[in-house]
Write an enzyme that holds these catalytic residues in place. Structure first.
Site, PDB file in Angstrom:
ATOM      1  N   ASN A   3      -1.462   2.063   6.002  1.00  0.00           N
ATOM      2  CA  ASN A   3      -0.614   0.954   5.537  1.00  0.00           C
ATOM      3  C   ASN A   3      -0.295   0.097   6.749  1.00  0.00           C
ATOM      4  O   ASN A   3      -0.050   0.635   7.828  1.00  0.00           O
ATOM      5  CB  ASN A   3       0.728   1.468   4.990  1.00  0.00           C
ATOM      6  N   GLY A   4      -0.225  -1.218   6.554  1.00  0.00           N
ATOM      7  CA  GLY A   4       0.121  -2.098   7.672  1.00  0.00           C
ATOM      8  C   GLY A   4      -1.045  -3.021   7.995  1.00  0.00           C
ATOM      9  O   GLY A   4      -1.999  -3.143   7.212  1.00  0.00           O
ATOM     10  N   CYS A  51       0.828  -1.197   0.000  1.00  0.00           N
ATOM     11  CA  CYS A  51       0.000   0.000   0.000  1.00  0.00           C
ATOM     12  C   CYS A  51       0.869   1.256   0.000  1.00  0.00           C
ATOM     13  O   CYS A  51       2.013   1.225   0.441  1.00  0.00           O
ATOM     14  CB  CYS A  51      -0.878   0.023   1.243  1.00  0.00           C
ATOM     15  N   TRP A  57      -3.217  -2.535  -1.422  1.00  0.00           N
ATOM     16  CA  TRP A  57      -2.865  -3.895  -1.833  1.00  0.00           C
ATOM     17  C   TRP A  57      -3.604  -4.791  -0.844  1.00  0.00           C
ATOM     18  O   TRP A  57      -3.275  -4.811   0.348  1.00  0.00           O
ATOM     19  CB  TRP A  57      -1.353  -4.077  -1.746  1.00  0.00           C
ATOM     20  N   LYS A  93       6.434  -4.153  -4.543  1.00  0.00           N
ATOM     21  CA  LYS A  93       7.882  -3.930  -4.523  1.00  0.00           C
ATOM     22  C   LYS A  93       8.448  -4.159  -3.129  1.00  0.00           C
ATOM     23  O   LYS A  93       9.519  -4.719  -2.970  1.00  0.00           O
ATOM     24  CB  LYS A  93       8.177  -2.493  -4.988  1.00  0.00           C
ATOM     25  N   HIS A 112      18.053 -36.388 -10.238  1.00  0.00           N
ATOM     26  CA  HIS A 112      17.348 -36.783  -9.022  1.00  0.00           C
ATOM     27  C   HIS A 112      15.871 -36.411  -9.062  1.00  0.00           C
ATOM     28  O   HIS A 112      15.235 -36.311  -8.023  1.00  0.00           O
ATOM     29  CB  HIS A 112      18.032 -36.164  -7.800  1.00  0.00           C
ATOM     30  N   LYS A 162      13.097 -14.221 -11.698  1.00  0.00           N
ATOM     31  CA  LYS A 162      12.840 -13.065 -12.583  1.00  0.00           C
ATOM     32  C   LYS A 162      11.813 -13.444 -13.630  1.00  0.00           C
ATOM     33  O   LYS A 162      10.875 -12.701 -13.896  1.00  0.00           O
ATOM     34  CB  LYS A 162      14.125 -12.612 -13.305  1.00  0.00           C
ATOM     35  N   GLU A 220       8.223 -14.047 -12.158  1.00  0.00           N
ATOM     36  CA  GLU A 220       7.616 -12.819 -11.628  1.00  0.00           C
ATOM     37  C   GLU A 220       6.974 -11.968 -12.708  1.00  0.00           C
ATOM     38  O   GLU A 220       5.890 -11.429 -12.511  1.00  0.00           O
ATOM     39  CB  GLU A 220       8.707 -11.932 -10.999  1.00  0.00           C
ATOM     40  N   GLU A 224      17.708 -17.178  -9.209  1.00  0.00           N
ATOM     41  CA  GLU A 224      17.339 -15.782  -9.471  1.00  0.00           C
ATOM     42  C   GLU A 224      16.789 -15.621 -10.891  1.00  0.00           C
ATOM     43  O   GLU A 224      15.807 -14.897 -11.112  1.00  0.00           O
ATOM     44  CB  GLU A 224      18.565 -14.879  -9.240  1.00  0.00           C
ATOM     45  N   ARG A 261       4.956  -0.034  -6.353  1.00  0.00           N
ATOM     46  CA  ARG A 261       4.954  -0.812  -5.120  1.00  0.00           C
ATOM     47  C   ARG A 261       3.873  -1.883  -5.119  1.00  0.00           C
ATOM     48  O   ARG A 261       3.859  -2.744  -4.244  1.00  0.00           O
ATOM     49  CB  ARG A 261       4.764   0.118  -3.920  1.00  0.00           C
TER      50      ARG A 261
HETATM   51  O1  M6R Z   1      13.390  -5.058  -0.413  1.00  0.00           O
HETATM   52  P1  M6R Z   1      13.882  -6.463  -0.219  1.00  0.00           P
HETATM   53  O2  M6R Z   1      15.210  -6.692  -0.865  1.00  0.00           O
HETATM   54  O3  M6R Z   1      13.894  -6.863   1.220  1.00  0.00           O
HETATM   55  O4  M6R Z   1      12.819  -7.368  -0.948  1.00  0.00           O
HETATM   56  C1  M6R Z   1      12.874  -8.759  -0.851  1.00  0.00           C
HETATM   57  C2  M6R Z   1      11.958  -9.412  -1.843  1.00  0.00           C
HETATM   58  O5  M6R Z   1      10.630  -9.073  -1.579  1.00  0.00           O
HETATM   59  C3  M6R Z   1      12.297  -9.021  -3.276  1.00  0.00           C
HETATM   60  O6  M6R Z   1      13.606  -9.331  -3.595  1.00  0.00           O
HETATM   61  C4  M6R Z   1      11.357  -9.738  -4.267  1.00  0.00           C
HETATM   62  O7  M6R Z   1      11.594 -11.102  -4.258  1.00  0.00           O
HETATM   63  C5  M6R Z   1      11.539  -9.138  -5.660  1.00  0.00           C
HETATM   64  N1  M6R Z   1      10.267  -8.960  -6.269  1.00  0.00           N
HETATM   65  C6  M6R Z   1      12.389  -9.970  -6.535  1.00  0.00           C
HETATM   66  O8  M6R Z   1      12.465  -9.510  -7.843  1.00  0.00           O
END
Ligand code: M6R
Length: 615
Positions: A100-101, A2, A74, A610, A511, A492, A495, A488, A27
């Site tokens: 927020n929260g 949010c 959100w 984000k 395996h 990517k 996501e 990673e 975000r």
């Molecule tokens: O702000 P942070 O590095 O703590 O965030 C951690 C994860 O939420 C963040 O890396 C998330 O996995 C990304 N969307 C990856 O691209």
């Protein structure tokens, strides 16, 4: 997640609030709303979906005023509906609040309020807060700014959970109240105007003079002044900071997406991660922010790295880098697990939490748990004003500039660069000689150019992306420090393109993973010229024997891969501790171009936020 933007001044609040919300879009959110004060009342507009829908709503039914609050939601409690979108109001309908929260005891509070005659119109935890503040204000009798602050204070004392809030009341014109606990809130200081935001990027085009509020602080702001106090009622000391970056850093510039811009920034961001931190004289890295002497560092006999998502992958790669350069045992933990585990740590364990935003709820909780146990806990953060940066015992800033694309890119390569610096520093205190140290420094100095050369592979990677964009399933494999890079790469891709993808150590193929190999399932192998190159080749042969298409990332000059793989991307040669950084870049580009090919919203992937500020 949010976002909050609020304004009090003499300009029309609407464009300021909408512009701020647009800057927070990255975000992640699913609805948006605004409440603007006018003489005698407050106008509210809300819309499900994009901020453009809210703007259209305002155009249909215009509002104007010089004081207002706004929010991107959100969904956590309750579906994505107009009723659940913020702002929420109280029993009187004259108070409006954005939040927020998460209010953990909202159910109990809601039942108590219902018994006292309050009616609720949403499923949110936030509506409870609006009613609590409104009830306290109405009970107080006085209708002034002090009474509104006192009402916020009284309400928040009943609440368990996290909040960043902003409140406006029709009976207290020209004034806003904000408060925070566990959810960031920043006050922007302008000329005869003030701002509140959950993220400084929402207001940096208006002012760079800001106050980052601390937990349990309340701010009352008017056009010509502000006052910060604590939840307990005392005055609070505050520090006015100047934001490091300007509005241009949060623009896309010539790029169609933030993610692409941030991928292209990496020659500079890896350079910035090293800037002023390499000492040729001592043949080591200087990391003053750790707040540890060489004797303190020498005493460390174990390191624990904790983070989430991409930061966790950086930790996994960091484990290899630190163990090989510094010969210190390293363990990685998902921050979300760390906070609930009871790990028996040796006394001289050093804990690092890694977080781009510095606000990830699980990572923050891991930091607090580790510190509570008495471990020295350091942060590797990008956001210098973040809660993690402020609460840790020291650490290393990434200095990568704001990362807006939801998919983390430049922060990851900055984190890996910092692990090499740490490995160099800790190694030099242990077994690395002066000339070993100088060698590493000289390799690090070449890194920005190698990153730039790797980015030049974009046209080739884009063509490969086009070829495989229709795949339903993707496998990523690598060995040693390239296994986390495979993870990673898979993260990517999933996501931003929503293609099911997973990463494995190459040897795990036999395996179980091999069952997934078909003619339609591309496997991407990270197979540079290193000690396990031949092992990777054997694994590639196993995939090819089952007609699986293979894309390989190899080292410039390699000719073996082209003989057996369908597509080969050759990255510049580099020492083993830097190859993971270079190997990451084609994976970022591949994910970006596949997502683009599929017409996905690269910077704002579905369901993602984000910065994950709730558990
Ligand atoms: O702000 P942070 O590095 O703590 O965030 C951690 C994860 O939420 C963040 O890396 C998330 O996995 C990304 N969307 C990856 O691209």
């Amino acid at each position: 997640m949010c976002g909050i933007v609020a304004y009090v001044g003499s300009s029309n609040a609407i464009p300021i609030l909408l512009d701020g919300l647009n800057r927070l879009e990255y975000r992640g959110y699913d609805s948006a709303g605004i409440a603007v004060a006018r003489a005698g009342g407050i106008d509210v507009r809300k819309a499900v979906g994009r901020i453009a829908n809210l703007a259209a709503e305002i155009q249909k039914s215009p509002v104007s005023g010089t004081v207002g609050i706004s929010h991107t939601r959100w969904a956590t409690h309750g579906a994505v509906t107009r009723e659940n979108a913020h702002p929420h109001t109280d029993k009187s309908g004259r108070l409006h609040l954005v939040h927020n929260g998460v209010i953990e005891n909202y159910q109990t509070l809601r039942e108590q309020l219902q018994e006292r005659g309050h009616e609720f119109h949403s499923q949110t935890d936030t509506e409870v807060l609006a009613h609590l503040v409104g009830e306290a204000f109405d009970k107080g009798g006085a209708r002034d700014s002090a009474a509104l602050v006192e009402a916020v204070r009284a309400a928040l004392r009943q609440v368990i959970g996290t909040y960043g809030i902003s409140v406006v009341h029709a009976d207290v014109p020209g004034m806003l109240v904000g408060a925070r606990r566990g959810s960031p809130l920043v006050l922007g200081i302008g000329k005869h105007e003030h701002f509140l935001a959950s993220d400084v990027s929402a207001i940096v085009s208006h002012t760079r003079e800001v106050v980052y509020l601390n937990d349990y602080e309340i701010v009352a702001l008017q056009a010509d002044g502000f006052e910060i106090s604590t939840l307990s009622g005392s005055g609070a000391d505050f520090h006015v900071s100047t934001v490091e970056f300007d509005a241009g850093s949060v623009e896309k510039g010539k790029y169609p997406h933030y993610m692409l811009k941030e991928i292209h920034e990496q020659p500079n961001t890896v350079r910035d991660a090293m800037r002023g931190r390499l000492s040729a004289e001592e043949a080591t890295a200087i990391l003053g922010g750790l707040n540890m002497t060489n004797a303190d560092l020498r005493a460390v006999d174990r390191i624990v790295l904790a983070g989430c998502g991409t930061a966790f992958h950086a930790a996994l790669a960091g484990e290899y880098i630190l163990e090989s350069l510094a010969h210190i045992p390293v363990e990685c933990e998902f921050a979300s697990e760390f906070r609930y585990r009871n790990i028996p740590f040796q006394r001289d364990t050093l804990v690092f939490v890694i977080s781009q935003s510095g606000e990830t709820a699980d990572t923050l909780a891991a930091l607090r748990e580790s510190r509570r146990k008495g471990h020295r806990t350091l942060g590797i953060c990008n956001n210098v004003a973040s809660t993690i940066a402020r609460e840790s015992d020291g650490g290393v800033y990434m200095h990568a500039g704001p990362e807006i694309g939801v998919a983390a890119t430049k922060s990851f390569t900055s984190q890996l660069t910092i692990f090499v610096l740490l490995g160099l520093l800790l190694g030099r205190i242990r077994h690395l000689s002066h000339s070993d140290g100088l060698n590493i420094i000289s390799e690090l100095e070449k890194l920005p150019d190698l990153v730039a050369r790797t980015i030049e592979l974009e046209t080739q990677v884009a063509a490969i992306a086009k070829k495989y964009a229709k795949a339903n399933n993707f496998l990523f494999m690598g060995r040693q420090a390239h296994y986390p890079i495979a993870l990673e790469g898979a993260l990517k891709l999933k996501e931003i393109s929503y293609i099911s993808s997973s990463g494995y150590p190459s040897a795990e193929l036999k395996h179980g993973v091999i069952a997934l190999i078909t003619e339609d399932t591309p496997s991407l192998f990270i197979a540079p010229q290193d000690a396990v190159f031949e092992k990777n080749i054997s694994n590639i042969e196993e995939v090819k024997a089952r007609r699986g298409p293979v894309i390989a990332i190899g080292t410039e000059g390699d000719t073996a891969l082209a003989k057996i793989c369908d597509d080969v991307i050759l990255i510049p040669e580099a020492p083993h501790y830097l190859t993971p950084i270079l190997a990451t870049i084609p994976l970022q580009l591949l994910a970006y171009h596949i997502a683009n090919e599929l017409g996905c919203d690269v910077d704002k992937p579905r369901n993602l936020a984000k910065s994950v500020t709730v558990e």
